[in-house]
Design a protein around this motif. Structure first.
Motif, PDB file in Angstrom:
ATOM      1  N   ARG A   1       0.835  -1.205   0.000  1.00 47.62           N
ATOM      2  CA  ARG A   1       0.000   0.000   0.000  1.00 47.62           C
ATOM      3  C   ARG A   1       0.871   1.257   0.000  1.00 47.62           C
ATOM      4  O   ARG A   1       0.618   2.214  -0.710  1.00 47.62           O
ATOM      5  N   GLU A   2       1.934   1.205   0.816  1.00 43.99           N
ATOM      6  CA  GLU A   2       2.830   2.372   0.891  1.00 43.99           C
ATOM      7  C   GLU A   2       3.597   2.544  -0.418  1.00 43.99           C
ATOM      8  O   GLU A   2       3.853   3.663  -0.860  1.00 43.99           O
TER       9      GLU A   2
ATOM     10  N   ARG B   1       1.187   4.144  -2.830  1.00 46.42           N
ATOM     11  CA  ARG B   1       0.867   5.511  -2.401  1.00 46.42           C
ATOM     12  C   ARG B   1       2.025   6.464  -2.717  1.00 46.42           C
ATOM     13  O   ARG B   1       1.827   7.619  -3.068  1.00 46.42           O
TER      14      ARG B   1
ATOM     15  N   MET C   1       4.188  -6.038   8.157  1.00 44.49           N
ATOM     16  CA  MET C   1       3.006  -5.324   8.667  1.00 44.49           C
ATOM     17  C   MET C   1       3.414  -4.165   9.581  1.00 44.49           C
ATOM     18  O   MET C   1       2.797  -3.114   9.585  1.00 44.49           O
ATOM     19  N   LYS C   2       4.465  -4.388  10.362  1.00 42.65           N
ATOM     20  CA  LYS C   2       4.922  -3.339  11.282  1.00 42.65           C
ATOM     21  C   LYS C   2       6.320  -2.836  10.907  1.00 42.65           C
ATOM     22  O   LYS C   2       7.023  -2.249  11.713  1.00 42.65           O
TER      23      LYS C   2
END
Lengths: 103, 472, 41
Positions: free
Chosen positions: B27-28, B31, B289-290
């Motif tokens: 996603r990043e 984006r 995820m993190k």
């Protein structure tokens, strides 16, 4: 803090304003710190809709002494009492105190 | 008929070049308009993932309790000279996994460039067994691969900074058959089959002997008319050569592995099958995820591995500890979806029905998320919070005094050691350790307790959970 | 403190979840305008 939640909270503030609005959180530790910062001065990770947005909402934790005192005793005993033994209450109080002192 | 747990296997697959296709990193990437080749290019090498103490605990080379004695941060205090081969598991390097992905694919989705792709020297008998059964039928070259990537039909697969292959979509308008979704599903299939193959190799069980396979993997397999239609179990069974096994998926977010154990044991007790395997493949969506929190704090990206688990249950008497279905906890739809409500339904009530106390169970295997991964992201120490809740229940039941909570947590718990792979940490990674200890009389009983966040799917605000007692 | 106030309840799966915070605050006289539970796993 979750990006979708940031977006939802931002739109609530846009819609109803922040005067009569407060936030009550339920997470401990680093998550609490991140949430408080996000909802007062803006998203520290600069990733979400609240990046650079200073909502300045009053933020509390559900297990803070002054919040607990507002919950009717029987509801508290049934719903929250056991969480006292699971989460570190003094830590939550001192985290919030230092964040509030830092403004 | 009684069901016994005969064997457990835990595997990890080190996939630094798939981290970019995790849900959050991807996603990043989109984006910020980055190319996949530009992001997450410098993650920790295989040797470091092997030496990482929680990973050693996962494959059975280190008792989880010993993590408490290792100075934090654990990533700065590696288990020097550690082996990727464990007592009941193993860690696979990325090159070998790409070969497994290719072997898992029957639709021309994974293309590896034989001129550039360097398969690792596969030191794993379990991975080699899968490659024997599933040989690729077609060879591809650089032109096939770059063409598909340029047309936007495929995601590039990298190895040491080089483009060595691609993962394709299989439909131009069906989101369920998108390249990243299919790569996710194939990753779950290949890592699940790898865990199953390890289980069979380790125990000397012929694949043909397996009668039933239940998958508890989280991926939604299906096309647009039946998204999540499922049966990854049968695909995994086929890949592992379990030609006599039928299969089905059991789902309930992170609680699924425990449901799967209960269902498998129940099928054996009812005489439907003589044995059953429970298998869970890894979750590509949860890679990295993190990662942004880890990088911000100057930590390595620790979510660079896929997990896999597999368990063999049988009706053969005394093959191992018994799965005690009389003490299996369930969380009914009318019960509160709170940590307390879940702990009461999953632990206190089933034990009480059998006239037993909370402290009568030697070790609880709760969700065993590695805290070093969780804490920097603002998530609490999931395992520790769960153990404190069980201790609090024991206090409320008058079993122990409030001051005894830390002692209860120490005695009946352990530090989390599993990668944040959703369903993989759901208590079950301890079962390999439990079997070892029960064989040598060092452990009498363990209760596996898992919870699922149903609210994430937006169909209900509820949480869910399941538990079951396993005892010698 | 909460009577007549609008409140956002943001909980966590392994801490105090959102619906539980909302229930307690409603009992304290607040109007809960948004309630969510974060999940990090």
């Amino acid at each position: 803090m979750d990006l979708e939640n940031q977006a939802a909270i931002k739109s609530i503030v846009d819609e109803i304003g922040s005067e009569n609005l407060m936030v009550v959180l339920g997470m401990p530790g680093e998550g609490l710190r991140l949430a408080v910062e996000t909802l007062t001065t803006g998203d520290p990770s600069w990733a979400g809709p609240l990046a650079g947005v200073s909502l300045g909402l009053p933020v509390y934790h559900i297990l803070e002494e002054k919040v607990r005192a507002q919950v009717p005793e029987e509801v508290y005993a049934e719903k929250l009492l056991m969480m006292e033994m699971v989460l570190d209450l003094p830590q939550i109080e001192s985290d919030l105190a230092s964040m509030r002192a830092a403004g | 008929m009684t069901a016994y747990l005969r064997a457990a296997a835990n595997v990890l697959v080190h996939v630094p070049d798939l981290v970019r296709y995790g849900s959050k990193p991807w996603r990043e990437t989109i984006r910020n308009d980055h190319a996949p080749s530009e992001v997450f290019t410098d993650l920790r090498p295989f040797g470091e993932a092997v030496d990482y103490a929680p990973n050693q605990a996962f494959i059975g080379n280190l008792p989880p309790e010993n993590l408490g004695e290792i100075q934090a941060p654990w990533y700065e205090n590696p288990s020097a000279g550690a082996s990727p081969m464990g007592v009941f598991g193993e860690i696979l390097p990325q090159g070998s996994f790409y070969a497994l992905l290719e072997a898992a694919d029957q639709f021309g989705l994974i293309m590896l460039d034989r001129g550039r792709f360097v398969p690792d020297a596969v030191g794993s008998e379990s991975a080699a067994a899968l490659l024997d059964i599933n040989q690729p039928t077609k060879e591809y070259g650089q032109e096939d691969i770059s063409g598909r990537i340029e047309r936007g039909e495929a995601l590039p697969l990298f190895q040491d900074g080089n483009l060595v292959g691609c993962a394709s979509r299989d439909h131009d308008a069906d989101e369920s058959l998108d390249a990243r979704i299919l790569l996710e599903n194939l990753s779950a299939k290949a890592s699940g089959a790898y865990a199953l193959s390890r289980l069979l190799t380790q125990e000397g069980i012929a694949p043909e002997q397996v009668e039933y396979v239940i998958s508890c993997s989280e991926e939604a397999v299906g096309d647009r008319y039946n998204r999540g239609g499922g049966n990854l179990a049968k695909a995994i069974a086929e890949m592992a050569g379990c030609v006599n096994a039928a299969g089905v998926d059991v789902k309930s977010f992170c609680a699924a592995p425990v449901y799967a154990l209960v269902h498998a044991a129940a099928l054996i007790e009812a005489g439907v099958v003589g044995n059953a395997v429970v298998v869970g493949g890894g979750s590509m969506a949860k890679l990295g995820m993190k990662a942004y929190f880890h990088l911000e704090k100057g930590m390595p990206v620790l979510e660079d591995v896929l997990g896999g688990v597999a368990f063999f249950l049988t009706g053969d008497a005394d093959a191992g500890p018994r799965v005690n279905l009389a003490i299996a906890g369930r969380h009914a739809a009318g019960r509160p979806s709170t940590p307390q409500g879940l702990a009461e339904a999953l632990v206190r009530d089933p034990l009480a029905r059998a006239g037993r106390k909370i402290a009568s169970v030697d070790k609880y295997a709760v969700e065993l998320h590695n805290p070093e991964i969780m804490l920097p992201a603002g998530a609490g120490d999931v395992a520790a919070a769960n153990y404190r809740m069980l201790a609090a229940l024991a206090v409320m039941g008058g079993e122990i005094a409030r001051e005894e909570i830390p002692g209860f947590v120490e005695t009946h718990g352990m530090p989390g050691f599993a990668p944040t792979q959703g369903h993989i940490p759901a208590g079950v990674p301890f079962l390999g350790h439990a079997l070892e200890r029960m064989r040598t009389g060092r452990l009498g009983s363990t209760m596996v307790v898992a919870k699922g966040s149903l609210f994430l799917g937006r169909m209900s605000r509820q949480a869910d959970g399941a538990s079951v007692l396993i005892e010698a | 403190m909460f009577k007549g106030k609008k409140v956002i309840a943001l909980g966590e799966r392994d801490g105090v979840p959102g619906p539980l915070i909302a229930e307690c605050l409603e009992a304290a006289g607040a109007e809960v305008v948004f309630e969510k539970t974060e999940c990090f796993v």
